[in-house]
Design a protein around this motif. Structure first.
Motif, PDB file in Angstrom:
ATOM      1  N   LEU A   2       0.850  -1.201   0.000  1.00 34.13           N
ATOM      2  CA  LEU A   2       0.000   0.000   0.000  1.00 34.13           C
ATOM      3  C   LEU A   2       0.880   1.243   0.000  1.00 34.13           C
ATOM      4  CD1 LEU A   2      -2.704  -1.007   2.630  1.00 34.13           C
ATOM      5  CD2 LEU A   2      -2.964  -0.868   0.143  1.00 34.13           C
ATOM      6  N   LYS A   3       2.012   1.128   0.711  1.00 40.86           N
ATOM      7  CA  LYS A   3       2.914   2.283   0.814  1.00 40.86           C
ATOM      8  C   LYS A   3       3.495   2.634  -0.557  1.00 40.86           C
ATOM      9  CE  LYS A   3       6.384   4.122   3.829  1.00 40.86           C
ATOM     10  NZ  LYS A   3       6.749   4.115   5.212  1.00 40.86           N
ATOM     11  N   ALA A   4       3.914   1.617  -1.295  1.00 46.56           N
ATOM     12  CA  ALA A   4       4.466   1.875  -2.633  1.00 46.56           C
ATOM     13  C   ALA A   4       3.398   2.511  -3.528  1.00 46.56           C
ATOM     14  CB  ALA A   4       4.996   0.582  -3.243  1.00 46.56           C
ATOM     15  N   GLN A   5       2.177   1.988  -3.437  1.00 48.17           N
ATOM     16  CA  GLN A   5       1.084   2.551  -4.267  1.00 48.17           C
ATOM     17  C   GLN A   5       0.832   4.014  -3.901  1.00 48.17           C
ATOM     18  OE1 GLN A   5      -2.570   0.246  -4.712  1.00 48.17           O
ATOM     19  NE2 GLN A   5      -1.446  -1.556  -4.033  1.00 48.17           N
ATOM     20  N   ARG A   6       0.839   4.292  -2.611  1.00 50.29           N
ATOM     21  CA  ARG A   6       0.573   5.674  -2.160  1.00 50.29           C
ATOM     22  C   ARG A   6       1.656   6.622  -2.685  1.00 50.29           C
ATOM     23  NH1 ARG A   6       2.580   8.685   1.658  1.00 50.29           N
ATOM     24  NH2 ARG A   6       3.643   7.028   2.786  1.00 50.29           N
ATOM     25  N   ILE A   7       2.890   6.192  -2.597  1.00 49.81           N
ATOM     26  CA  ILE A   7       3.994   7.055  -3.040  1.00 49.81           C
ATOM     27  C   ILE A   7       3.922   7.278  -4.553  1.00 49.81           C
ATOM     28  CG2 ILE A   7       6.528   7.098  -3.305  1.00 49.81           C
ATOM     29  CD1 ILE A   7       6.550   5.703  -0.449  1.00 49.81           C
ATOM     30  N   LEU A   8       3.525   6.225  -5.265  1.00 45.45           N
ATOM     31  CA  LEU A   8       3.426   6.369  -6.727  1.00 45.45           C
ATOM     32  C   LEU A   8       2.359   7.383  -7.140  1.00 45.45           C
ATOM     33  CD1 LEU A   8       3.926   2.759  -8.137  1.00 45.45           C
ATOM     34  CD2 LEU A   8       5.383   4.764  -8.463  1.00 45.45           C
ATOM     35  N   GLN A   9       1.423   7.647  -6.222  1.00 48.94           N
ATOM     36  CA  GLN A   9       0.362   8.605  -6.582  1.00 48.94           C
ATOM     37  C   GLN A   9       0.850  10.048  -6.617  1.00 48.94           C
ATOM     38  OE1 GLN A   9      -2.848   7.746  -3.893  1.00 48.94           O
ATOM     39  NE2 GLN A   9      -3.179   5.740  -4.833  1.00 48.94           N
ATOM     40  N   PHE A  10       1.951  10.345  -5.897  1.00 48.64           N
ATOM     41  CA  PHE A  10       2.334  11.772  -5.850  1.00 48.64           C
ATOM     42  C   PHE A  10       3.701  12.094  -6.457  1.00 48.64           C
ATOM     43  CE2 PHE A  10       3.702  10.288  -1.563  1.00 48.64           C
ATOM     44  CZ  PHE A  10       5.040  10.677  -1.595  1.00 48.64           C
ATOM     45  N   VAL A  11       4.536  11.088  -6.754  1.00 45.19           N
ATOM     46  CA  VAL A  11       5.864  11.443  -7.279  1.00 45.19           C
ATOM     47  C   VAL A  11       5.744  12.023  -8.691  1.00 45.19           C
ATOM     48  CG1 VAL A  11       7.248   9.850  -5.882  1.00 45.19           C
ATOM     49  CG2 VAL A  11       6.246   9.058  -8.027  1.00 45.19           C
ATOM     50  N   LYS A  12       6.658  12.931  -9.000  1.00 39.43           N
ATOM     51  CA  LYS A  12       6.632  13.553 -10.331  1.00 39.43           C
ATOM     52  C   LYS A  12       7.441  12.733 -11.332  1.00 39.43           C
ATOM     53  CE  LYS A  12       4.944  18.015 -10.362  1.00 39.43           C
ATOM     54  NZ  LYS A  12       4.762  18.405  -9.007  1.00 39.43           N
ATOM     55  N   VAL A  13       8.452  11.999 -10.804  1.00 43.74           N
ATOM     56  CA  VAL A  13       9.367  11.269 -11.686  1.00 43.74           C
ATOM     57  C   VAL A  13       9.446   9.811 -11.234  1.00 43.74           C
ATOM     58  CG1 VAL A  13      11.733  11.163 -12.582  1.00 43.74           C
ATOM     59  CG2 VAL A  13      10.725  13.381 -11.983  1.00 43.74           C
ATOM     60  N   VAL A  14       9.346   8.908 -12.207  1.00 40.46           N
ATOM     61  CA  VAL A  14       9.476   7.479 -11.906  1.00 40.46           C
ATOM     62  C   VAL A  14      10.628   6.924 -12.737  1.00 40.46           C
ATOM     63  CG1 VAL A  14       8.328   5.231 -11.969  1.00 40.46           C
ATOM     64  CG2 VAL A  14       7.008   7.275 -11.403  1.00 40.46           C
ATOM     65  N   ALA A  15      11.660   6.444 -12.050  1.00 34.45           N
ATOM     66  CA  ALA A  15      12.829   5.887 -12.736  1.00 34.45           C
ATOM     67  C   ALA A  15      12.835   4.371 -12.536  1.00 34.45           C
ATOM     68  CB  ALA A  15      14.114   6.490 -12.161  1.00 34.45           C
ATOM     69  N   TYR A  16      13.417   3.654 -13.496  1.00 36.80           N
ATOM     70  CA  TYR A  16      13.446   2.179 -13.385  1.00 36.80           C
ATOM     71  C   TYR A  16      14.542   1.633 -14.290  1.00 36.80           C
ATOM     72  CZ  TYR A  16      10.359   3.343 -17.267  1.00 36.80           C
ATOM     73  OH  TYR A  16       9.828   3.921 -18.386  1.00 36.80           O
ATOM     74  N   PRO A  17      15.138   0.493 -13.875  1.00 38.72           N
ATOM     75  CA  PRO A  17      16.160  -0.116 -14.723  1.00 38.72           C
ATOM     76  C   PRO A  17      15.542  -0.807 -15.940  1.00 38.72           C
ATOM     77  CG  PRO A  17      15.882  -1.360 -12.673  1.00 38.72           C
ATOM     78  CD  PRO A  17      14.941  -0.194 -12.607  1.00 38.72           C
ATOM     79  N   VAL A  18      16.238  -0.695 -17.050  1.00 36.29           N
ATOM     80  CA  VAL A  18      15.816  -1.351 -18.294  1.00 36.29           C
ATOM     81  C   VAL A  18      16.982  -2.238 -18.738  1.00 36.29           C
ATOM     82  CG1 VAL A  18      15.159  -0.959 -20.712  1.00 36.29           C
ATOM     83  CG2 VAL A  18      14.357   0.607 -18.943  1.00 36.29           C
ATOM     84  N   THR A  19      16.658  -3.489 -19.118  1.00 35.73           N
ATOM     85  CA  THR A  19      17.732  -4.420 -19.491  1.00 35.73           C
ATOM     86  C   THR A  19      18.116  -4.252 -20.958  1.00 35.73           C
ATOM     87  OG1 THR A  19      16.137  -6.094 -20.102  1.00 35.73           O
ATOM     88  CG2 THR A  19      16.948  -6.157 -17.833  1.00 35.73           C
ATOM     89  N   ASP A  20      19.125  -5.026 -21.373  1.00 37.85           N
ATOM     90  CA  ASP A  20      19.593  -4.988 -22.762  1.00 37.85           C
ATOM     91  C   ASP A  20      18.458  -5.246 -23.759  1.00 37.85           C
ATOM     92  OD1 ASP A  20      22.146  -4.479 -21.949  1.00 37.85           O
ATOM     93  OD2 ASP A  20      22.797  -6.569 -22.006  1.00 37.85           O
ATOM     94  N   SER A  21      17.464  -6.048 -23.319  1.00 42.67           N
ATOM     95  CA  SER A  21      16.354  -6.374 -24.225  1.00 42.67           C
ATOM     96  C   SER A  21      15.358  -5.222 -24.334  1.00 42.67           C
ATOM     97  CB  SER A  21      15.636  -7.634 -23.733  1.00 42.67           C
ATOM     98  OG  SER A  21      15.066  -7.376 -22.466  1.00 42.67           O
ATOM     99  N   GLY A  22      15.589  -4.157 -23.583  1.00 40.69           N
ATOM    100  CA  GLY A  22      14.714  -2.982 -23.693  1.00 40.69           C
ATOM    101  C   GLY A  22      13.487  -3.061 -22.802  1.00 40.69           C
TER     102      GLY A  22
END
Ligand SMILES: C[S@@+](CC[C@H](N)C(=O)[O-])C[C@H]1O[C@@H](n2cnc3c(N)ncnc32)[C@H](O)[C@@H]1O
Length: 248
Positions: A20-40
């Motif tokens: 629930l905490k992750a969902q709540r934080i995702l509601q207000f952040v302006k930027v979402v970063a994430y790793p992307v592998t060689d396969s894209g």
């Protein structure tokens, strides 16, 4: 720096295991970063795709999967700089982490670079280790059992030693090491208590006694092998390999 950085554990694959905490934080952040592998592709992003805020800025971090560390480290250096620029502009940033951020997670590379430069909150996630045990319905360990996490790329001698001294093990990062790991587990006399768990929590999840897979099985990166050789006599669950029900 007024923006805040979140290292957000998003669980091992099942969107219902996102906290629930992750969902709540995702509601207000302006930027979402994430790793992307060689396969894209980004596994972490796919887990929370339904929860991503409308209009957020996405920041894919293209992490090369190489044994050499320097190419990935250069990527983390520039990702850390880009994240810091957003934080300086008062934008909160969430970095998505598959499973738990501090359990063999790549977030620790960004944490190391940004610690001391901004406010950081690390949000624990359900790890693949506990999700794997739940999926095969066999407890990981109990009482004084020694549970060892074994990364499959380790050399044979080290893995054999760890298999010998542990009551329970979780071999992670199996992928292309499958055949070698299977042989080491067999040599350690643990084949009858070894369970293979692939893509836990995803629609194509696969759980099987290790002994029922042949040497040529093509294991994806998101697979693990759990063994239990401790004092407890757990009841058999789905995917639970025992000496009795496994033809060796
Ligand atoms: C670099 S570690 C990251 C672990 C992650 N941070 C966690 O908390 O579970 C990646 C390894 O975790 C295991 N793993 C992660 N997710 C999995 C899943 N859904 N099913 C099976 N194994 C998984 C695999 O062994 C994979 O090679």
């Amino acid at each position: 720096v007024t923006g805040k950085l979140f290292g957000l554990g998003v669980g091992p694959g099942d969107p219902e295991l996102v906290t629930l905490k992750a969902q709540r934080i995702l509601q207000f952040v302006k930027v979402v970063a994430y790793p992307v592998t060689d396969s894209g592709t980004s596994f972490a992003r796919s887990i929370v795709a339904a929860y991503l805020p409308h209009g957020c800025t996405e920041m894919p971090i293209f992490v090369p999967m190489r044994v050499a560390r320097s190419p990935a480290y250069a990527v983390y250096d520039s990702a850390a700089a880009a994240i810091l620029a957003h934080l300086r502009a008062s934008h909160d940033v969430a970095v998505l982490c598959e499973g738990d951020p501090f359990f063999y997670g790549s977030f620790m590379h960004l944490y190391t670079r940004l610690h001391g430069h901004c406010a950081i909150e690390v949000v624990a996630g359900v790890s693949s280790l506990t999700a794997g045990a739940a999926a095969i319905q066999r407890p990981l360990a109990a009482r004084n059992d020694i549970l060892t996490v074994i990364p499959a790329p380790l050399p044979d001698a080290k893995i054999s030693k760890l298999l010998a001294v542990s009551d329970a093990t979780a071999v992670i990062k199996v992928g292309r090491h499958f055949t070698r790991i299977r042989r080491l587990i067999e040599n350690a006399g643990l084949m009858g208590v070894a369970t293979y768990a692939e893509r836990v929590g995803l629609p194509n999840q696969r759980l099987q006694p290790l002994a029922s897979l042949d040497d040529h099985h093509v294991a994806p990166y998101f697979s693990m092998i759990l063994t239990y050789d401790g004092a407890e006599d757990w009841p058999a669950g789905p995917g639970f390999a025992t000496l009795a029900d496994t033809a060796e």
